[in-house]
Design a protein around this motif. Structure first.
Motif, PDB file in Angstrom:
ATOM      1  N   MET A   3      30.051  24.609  43.374  1.00  0.00           N
ATOM      2  CA  MET A   3      30.456  24.936  41.992  1.00  0.00           C
ATOM      3  C   MET A   3      31.980  25.038  41.920  1.00  0.00           C
ATOM      4  SD  MET A   3      29.431  28.246  39.677  1.00  0.00           S
ATOM      5  CE  MET A   3      30.068  28.411  38.015  1.00  0.00           C
ATOM      6  N   LYS A   4      32.546  24.397  40.898  1.00  0.00           N
ATOM      7  CA  LYS A   4      33.991  24.438  40.724  1.00  0.00           C
ATOM      8  C   LYS A   4      34.389  25.714  39.980  1.00  0.00           C
ATOM      9  CE  LYS A   4      37.900  21.659  39.211  1.00  0.00           C
ATOM     10  NZ  LYS A   4      38.353  20.414  38.559  1.00  0.00           N
ATOM     11  N   ILE A   5      35.351  26.424  40.566  1.00  0.00           N
ATOM     12  CA  ILE A   5      35.843  27.669  39.973  1.00  0.00           C
ATOM     13  C   ILE A   5      37.250  27.432  39.432  1.00  0.00           C
ATOM     14  CG2 ILE A   5      36.432  30.077  40.422  1.00  0.00           C
ATOM     15  CD1 ILE A   5      33.443  29.491  40.575  1.00  0.00           C
ATOM     16  N   SER A   6      37.475  27.828  38.184  1.00  0.00           N
ATOM     17  CA  SER A   6      38.779  27.587  37.564  1.00  0.00           C
ATOM     18  C   SER A   6      39.799  28.654  37.971  1.00  0.00           C
ATOM     19  CB  SER A   6      38.641  27.580  36.037  1.00  0.00           C
ATOM     20  OG  SER A   6      38.382  28.892  35.559  1.00  0.00           O
ATOM     21  N   ILE A   7      41.066  28.313  37.848  1.00  0.00           N
ATOM     22  CA  ILE A   7      42.142  29.264  38.157  1.00  0.00           C
ATOM     23  C   ILE A   7      42.099  30.439  37.178  1.00  0.00           C
ATOM     24  CG2 ILE A   7      43.864  28.068  36.743  1.00  0.00           C
ATOM     25  CD1 ILE A   7      44.487  29.837  40.124  1.00  0.00           C
ATOM     26  N   THR A   8      41.628  30.181  35.956  1.00  0.00           N
ATOM     27  CA  THR A   8      41.499  31.265  34.966  1.00  0.00           C
ATOM     28  C   THR A   8      40.494  32.307  35.434  1.00  0.00           C
ATOM     29  OG1 THR A   8      42.027  29.720  33.164  1.00  0.00           O
ATOM     30  CG2 THR A   8      40.950  31.800  32.561  1.00  0.00           C
ATOM     31  N   GLN A   9      39.352  31.849  35.974  1.00  0.00           N
ATOM     32  CA  GLN A   9      38.341  32.773  36.504  1.00  0.00           C
ATOM     33  C   GLN A   9      38.895  33.584  37.672  1.00  0.00           C
ATOM     34  OE1 GLN A   9      35.428  29.448  36.937  1.00  0.00           O
ATOM     35  NE2 GLN A   9      33.929  30.981  36.272  1.00  0.00           N
ATOM     36  N   ILE A  10      39.639  32.906  38.532  1.00  0.00           N
ATOM     37  CA  ILE A  10      40.212  33.582  39.708  1.00  0.00           C
ATOM     38  C   ILE A  10      41.211  34.647  39.271  1.00  0.00           C
ATOM     39  CG2 ILE A  10      41.638  33.255  41.784  1.00  0.00           C
ATOM     40  CD1 ILE A  10      40.415  30.386  41.934  1.00  0.00           C
ATOM     41  N   LYS A  11      42.072  34.295  38.316  1.00  0.00           N
ATOM     42  CA  LYS A  11      43.073  35.251  37.823  1.00  0.00           C
ATOM     43  C   LYS A  11      42.398  36.450  37.152  1.00  0.00           C
ATOM     44  CE  LYS A  11      47.029  32.154  37.110  1.00  0.00           C
ATOM     45  NZ  LYS A  11      47.893  31.505  36.089  1.00  0.00           N
ATOM     46  N   LYS A  12      41.314  36.181  36.417  1.00  0.00           N
ATOM     47  CA  LYS A  12      40.590  37.260  35.750  1.00  0.00           C
ATOM     48  C   LYS A  12      39.994  38.224  36.766  1.00  0.00           C
ATOM     49  CE  LYS A  12      36.665  38.015  32.624  1.00  0.00           C
ATOM     50  NZ  LYS A  12      35.656  37.356  31.772  1.00  0.00           N
ATOM     51  N   LEU A  13      39.366  37.696  37.831  1.00  0.00           N
ATOM     52  CA  LEU A  13      38.786  38.555  38.867  1.00  0.00           C
ATOM     53  C   LEU A  13      39.880  39.311  39.605  1.00  0.00           C
ATOM     54  CD1 LEU A  13      36.247  39.514  40.310  1.00  0.00           C
ATOM     55  CD2 LEU A  13      36.498  37.594  41.903  1.00  0.00           C
ATOM     56  N   ARG A  14      41.004  38.652  39.818  1.00  0.00           N
ATOM     57  CA  ARG A  14      42.122  39.320  40.502  1.00  0.00           C
ATOM     58  C   ARG A  14      42.645  40.486  39.652  1.00  0.00           C
ATOM     59  NH1 ARG A  14      47.876  38.720  41.723  1.00  0.00           N
ATOM     60  NH2 ARG A  14      48.146  39.255  43.906  1.00  0.00           N
ATOM     61  N   LYS A  15      42.727  40.282  38.341  1.00  0.00           N
ATOM     62  CA  LYS A  15      43.196  41.342  37.452  1.00  0.00           C
ATOM     63  C   LYS A  15      42.218  42.511  37.435  1.00  0.00           C
ATOM     64  CE  LYS A  15      45.057  42.198  32.833  1.00  0.00           C
ATOM     65  NZ  LYS A  15      45.513  41.605  31.556  1.00  0.00           N
ATOM     66  N   LEU A  16      40.917  42.210  37.497  1.00  0.00           N
ATOM     67  CA  LEU A  16      39.902  43.249  37.486  1.00  0.00           C
ATOM     68  C   LEU A  16      39.855  44.045  38.779  1.00  0.00           C
ATOM     69  CD1 LEU A  16      36.978  41.290  35.788  1.00  0.00           C
ATOM     70  CD2 LEU A  16      37.980  43.395  34.911  1.00  0.00           C
ATOM     71  N   THR A  17      40.146  43.382  39.916  1.00  0.00           N
ATOM     72  CA  THR A  17      39.938  44.026  41.220  1.00  0.00           C
ATOM     73  C   THR A  17      41.215  44.338  41.987  1.00  0.00           C
ATOM     74  OG1 THR A  17      39.779  41.881  42.368  1.00  0.00           O
ATOM     75  CG2 THR A  17      37.729  42.824  41.477  1.00  0.00           C
ATOM     76  N   GLY A  18      42.296  43.586  41.716  1.00  0.00           N
ATOM     77  CA  GLY A  18      43.522  43.759  42.500  1.00  0.00           C
ATOM     78  C   GLY A  18      43.454  43.088  43.859  1.00  0.00           C
ATOM     79  N   ILE A  19      42.416  42.290  44.115  1.00  0.00           N
ATOM     80  CA  ILE A  19      42.221  41.619  45.397  1.00  0.00           C
ATOM     81  C   ILE A  19      42.931  40.261  45.383  1.00  0.00           C
ATOM     82  CG2 ILE A  19      40.476  40.766  47.030  1.00  0.00           C
ATOM     83  CD1 ILE A  19      40.506  43.816  46.648  1.00  0.00           C
ATOM     84  N   GLY A  20      43.323  39.768  46.573  1.00  0.00           N
ATOM     85  CA  GLY A  20      44.069  38.516  46.712  1.00  0.00           C
ATOM     86  C   GLY A  20      43.344  37.303  46.143  1.00  0.00           C
ATOM     87  N   ILE A  21      44.120  36.292  45.805  1.00  0.00           N
ATOM     88  CA  ILE A  21      43.590  35.095  45.142  1.00  0.00           C
ATOM     89  C   ILE A  21      42.536  34.381  45.986  1.00  0.00           C
ATOM     90  CG2 ILE A  21      44.216  32.734  44.456  1.00  0.00           C
ATOM     91  CD1 ILE A  21      46.759  33.870  43.241  1.00  0.00           C
ATOM     92  N   MET A  22      42.778  34.184  47.283  1.00  0.00           N
ATOM     93  CA  MET A  22      41.835  33.448  48.118  1.00  0.00           C
ATOM     94  C   MET A  22      40.509  34.200  48.257  1.00  0.00           C
ATOM     95  SD  MET A  22      43.386  30.720  48.498  1.00  0.00           S
ATOM     96  CE  MET A  22      42.108  29.922  49.477  1.00  0.00           C
ATOM     97  N   ASP A  23      40.585  35.541  48.390  1.00  0.00           N
ATOM     98  CA  ASP A  23      39.351  36.339  48.460  1.00  0.00           C
ATOM     99  C   ASP A  23      38.585  36.254  47.145  1.00  0.00           C
ATOM    100  OD1 ASP A  23      39.418  37.348  51.088  1.00  0.00           O
ATOM    101  OD2 ASP A  23      40.874  38.872  50.520  1.00  0.00           O
ATOM    102  N   CYS A  24      39.309  36.291  46.022  1.00  0.00           N
ATOM    103  CA  CYS A  24      38.667  36.183  44.709  1.00  0.00           C
ATOM    104  C   CYS A  24      37.996  34.815  44.536  1.00  0.00           C
ATOM    105  CB  CYS A  24      39.681  36.418  43.594  1.00  0.00           C
ATOM    106  SG  CYS A  24      40.186  38.145  43.419  1.00  0.00           S
ATOM    107  N   LYS A  25      38.676  33.785  44.989  1.00  0.00           N
ATOM    108  CA  LYS A  25      38.119  32.435  44.888  1.00  0.00           C
ATOM    109  C   LYS A  25      36.825  32.332  45.703  1.00  0.00           C
ATOM    110  CE  LYS A  25      39.168  27.549  45.608  1.00  0.00           C
ATOM    111  NZ  LYS A  25      40.179  26.560  46.055  1.00  0.00           N
ATOM    112  N   GLU A  26      36.862  32.838  46.946  1.00  0.00           N
ATOM    113  CA  GLU A  26      35.677  32.797  47.807  1.00  0.00           C
ATOM    114  C   GLU A  26      34.522  33.565  47.172  1.00  0.00           C
ATOM    115  OE1 GLU A  26      34.145  34.129  52.283  1.00  0.00           O
ATOM    116  OE2 GLU A  26      36.012  34.935  51.465  1.00  0.00           O
ATOM    117  N   ALA A  27      34.824  34.744  46.624  1.00  0.00           N
ATOM    118  CA  ALA A  27      33.784  35.581  46.018  1.00  0.00           C
ATOM    119  C   ALA A  27      33.140  34.885  44.823  1.00  0.00           C
ATOM    120  CB  ALA A  27      34.378  36.920  45.595  1.00  0.00           C
TER     121      ALA A  27
END
Length: 273
Positions: A1-25
């Motif tokens: 499944m392709k994950i957009s940078i917008t989704q990654i940024k949103k999860l990062r804003k919600l959690t404060g976790i790094g971009i690569m970890d957010c992408k993997e999650a």
């Protein structure tokens, strides 16, 4: 499944976790934000307990309490840009609506209520034409109790209201201290009985997953899990939390200093987003 940078940024804003970890999650959870947060927590990432994943929007919150301090209302206005949410024009409008909100019991009646010959909804539409952005009333929360106090964080993104069982033995400073504590510590419930079983079961699942990987006997693992669950409950129930201004006492002990019969009937802590 392709994950957009917008989704990654949103999860990062919600959690404060790094971009690569957010992408993997997000990949592992197929884009589901609740599942992605659980995945990160199972990996041992320190993330605040999420009640729900809200769509990230700009805007502001403000709460007002009536003159005899028996009820209060928190409203939240959304807008399109961070720039507008911090502007004097937007905040003045928010403050004005907050005072008017005390005249109404719910969002629908508030929006259809009148001020200076216009409905509140018409005033919002009129303001949209002035600022050039979409503005919506997203939040209207009212609480009632024998004594109500409020606290608004200085960025207008967090607003807390607390309802106490009595005025006796508690002055505005004490009440405000408790509201500030709730704002900072974000408890799940007033006491352990108020924490939903679903949250405790989810926490057990996460803790069990983490402990399972440890090289310890099964009976020891069971004790560790029980200990961690107990700690989780104490740390997330308001009355059992250590008071932010004196970590030698709990909130319950802080209240007992002034009135041993005093109870917290209700509270809400609202964030935007």
């Amino acid at each position: 499944m392709k994950i957009s940078i917008t989704q990654i940024k949103k999860l990062r804003k919600l959690t404060g976790i790094g971009i690569m970890d957010c992408k993997e999650a997000l990949i592992k959870s197929e884009g589901n934000f609740d599942k992605a947060i659980n995945f990160l927590r199972k990996k041992g990432k320190n993330i605040a307990i999420q009640r729900s994943v809200l769509e990230v929007k700009e805007g502001g919150l403000y709460s007002s309490v009536n003159d005899d301090q028996t009820f209060g209302v928190t409203i939240g206005l959304s807008c399109e840009t961070d720039f507008l949410s911090k502007s004097k024009d937007f905040l003045d409008f928010l403050f004005m609506l907050s005072k008017i909100s005390l005249l109404y019991n719910n969002k629908e009646k508030f929006l259809s209520g009148y001020y200076c010959g216009k409905t509140i909804q018409d005033l919002i539409i009129e303001k949209m034409g002035i600022v050039g952005e979409k503005i919506e009333l997203k939040i209207f929360e009212r609480i009632q109790s024998p004594f109500v106090t409020n606290y608004i964080h200085n960025n207008y993104k967090i607003a807390t209201m607390v309802g106490f069982s009595s005025h006796d033995g508690i002055n505005p400073t004490i009440a405000r201290n408790i509201a500030m504590h709730i704002t900072a510590m974000n408890p799940i419930a007033i006491d352990e009985k108020g924490i939903p079983d679903s949250i405790i079961e989810k926490e057990k699942e996460i803790i069990s997953y983490q402990v399972k990987k440890e090289n310890k006997p099964s009976n020891m693992k069971d004790k560790i899990i029980l200990g961690k669950i107990k700690r989780f409950i104490l740390e997330n129930s308001l009355l059992n939390q250590k008071f932010i201004k004196d970590d030698k006492i709990t909130i319950q002990e802080y209240m007992n200093k002034f009135n041993k019969n005093l109870k917290i009937n209700i509270y809400n802590r609202i964030t935007f987003p």
